[in-house]
Write an enzyme that holds these catalytic residues in place. Structure first.
Site, short mmCIF file in Angstrom:
data_model
loop_
_atom_site.label_atom_id
_atom_site.label_comp_id
_atom_site.label_asym_id
_atom_site.label_seq_id
_atom_site.Cartn_x
_atom_site.Cartn_y
_atom_site.Cartn_z
N HIS A 150 38.33 37.79 42.79
CA HIS A 150 39.53 36.81 43.08
C HIS A 150 39.42 35.40 42.97
CE1 HIS A 150 44.10 37.23 44.06
NE2 HIS A 150 43.44 35.33 44.15
N ALA A 164 46.05 35.28 35.71
CA ALA A 164 46.94 34.74 36.02
C ALA A 164 46.42 34.04 37.56
CB ALA A 164 47.69 35.99 37.02
N THR A 223 48.07 43.27 42.28
CA THR A 223 46.33 42.94 42.71
C THR A 223 46.59 43.44 44.37
OG1 THR A 223 47.07 40.69 41.78
CG2 THR A 223 45.78 41.19 43.79
N ASP A 236 43.57 42.78 45.85
CA ASP A 236 42.88 42.47 46.74
C ASP A 236 43.06 41.76 47.95
OD1 ASP A 236 42.87 40.54 44.64
OD2 ASP A 236 40.84 40.69 44.10
N GLY A 286 34.86 33.09 36.91
CA GLY A 286 33.53 32.70 35.71
C GLY A 286 33.68 32.78 34.57
N TYR A 303 52.84 40.53 42.58
CA TYR A 303 52.09 40.71 44.28
C TYR A 303 53.15 41.73 44.91
CZ TYR A 303 48.82 37.09 44.60
OH TYR A 303 47.50 36.35 44.40
#
Length: 327
Positions: free
Chosen positions: A181, A6, A86, A88, A223, A60
């Site tokens: 995140h 997302a 989510t 975090d 990453g 969220y």
């Protein structure tokens, strides 16, 4: 083994926004995770999917649980296959790059509850402008409530330690996303691949689990740039890996064709790397192929952001004006 994780506000990069991802995911058989803060309407993205195309929803949680309940149950009726909650982002980090950009897009009121545009503070950047609805009090005790309102598999997104992964398993959740995140919340937080190693180790030791595991799935994002990043995660026990920024860059520059080409590159790399590893199937991609011994060795220096520096004008520094004295 690869999904589109997302990423919000796609229309900041391209007029078609997340629709580029929906179309490319359908072509390549990749799962799309629809973000709560998509710039396209949720139903627009679901309507654009092809028959049988798998889509997840990143959530969220709204302070007004009635809004969240309505959104979640609507998503389930529309055929969403997994709910990624989510955990975090009780508060957004200080995203200074974001704060420097102008933001004039409309607030996605159907999920934020901000139906009056005057309520949206646009001075702190796009992310903060549309995220004030997020409930900072989200807790473990809320899990039974989610389990009562939907039959979709529930996955916690943004887990950073094996203790939380273990608790998620014990509470009957379907899995976790190990993620920091995108490195935009807490500076120096560990990468998902690093956390993956200890989660696999501890859940094997404490609950006898082996990975990948169909009952409790481990996802990693953050990453991921090349197919060998995907293979590293799979070898270490991940069910799947989420890709974010590469697809954002691709469709911001070239629309659907950009994402299509990016996915083809990943496919070709994946096939090439498996041949070079000597793996005929994913079952033959094993932990022994990855040297994870240096994951705990962190570089102290903060790396520079060349992408940002090459695309945005740098901040101007004050200069002292030279004054010539008259003799």
């Amino acid at each position: 083994m690869t999904s589109q994780t997302a990423t919000a506000l796609g229309k900041l990069g391209h007029p078609d926004g997340e629709l580029n991802l929906t179309k490319a995911a359908a072509k390549h058989g990749v799962i799309q995770m629809i973000p709560t803060l998509a710039s396209c309407a949720f139903d627009e993205l679901v309507d654009a999917a092809q028959p049988g195309q798998v889509q997840f929803l990143q959530l969220y949680v709204n302070k007004d649980r009635a809004i969240t309940k309505k959104f979640v149950q609507h998503a389930e009726k529309r055929g969403i296959k997994g709910l990624f909650i989510t955990v975090d982002a009780p508060q957004l980090g200080r995203r200074e790059k974001d704060m420097r950009q102008k933001f004039e897009a409309e607030d996605p009121a159907e999920v934020t509850g901000n139906n009056q545009e005057s309520k949206v503070d646009r001075s702190q950047g796009a992310a903060r402008a549309i995220s004030s609805f997020i409930d900072p009090g989200l807790d473990w005790k809320d899990i039974p409530w989610f389990q009562s309102i939907t039959k979709m598999p529930l996955i916690l997104k943004g887990v950073q330690c094996w203790e939380d992964a273990l608790q998620a398993y014990d509470l009957g959740l379907a899995g976790v996303v190990l993620s920091n995140h995108g490195g935009r919340q807490l500076d120096f937080s560990r990468s998902g691949i690093e956390v993956l190693v200890e989660v696999v180790r501890e859940l094997r030791a404490r609950r006898g689990l082996s990975f990948p595991n169909e009952k409790f799935q481990l996802f990693v994002d953050g990453g991921v740039r090349r197919a060998n990043d995907v293979l590293k995660a799979v070898a270490l026990g991940a069910t799947a890996v989420g890709v974010g920024r590469p697809f954002l860059y691709a469709f911001s520059s070239y629309g659907f064709e950009g994402v299509d080409h990016a996915l083809q590159i990943l496919h070709d790399e994946f096939e090439m790397n498996m041949r070079l590893l000597g793996a005929r199937t994913l079952k033959e991609v094993v932990p022994e192929m990855v040297d994870a011994s240096s994951l705990q060795s962190h570089i102290v220096a903060v790396p520079g952001d060349r992408l940002y520096d090459s695309n945005y004008e740098s901040m101007q520094h004050a200069r002292l004006r030279e004054v010539k004295s008259k003799m």
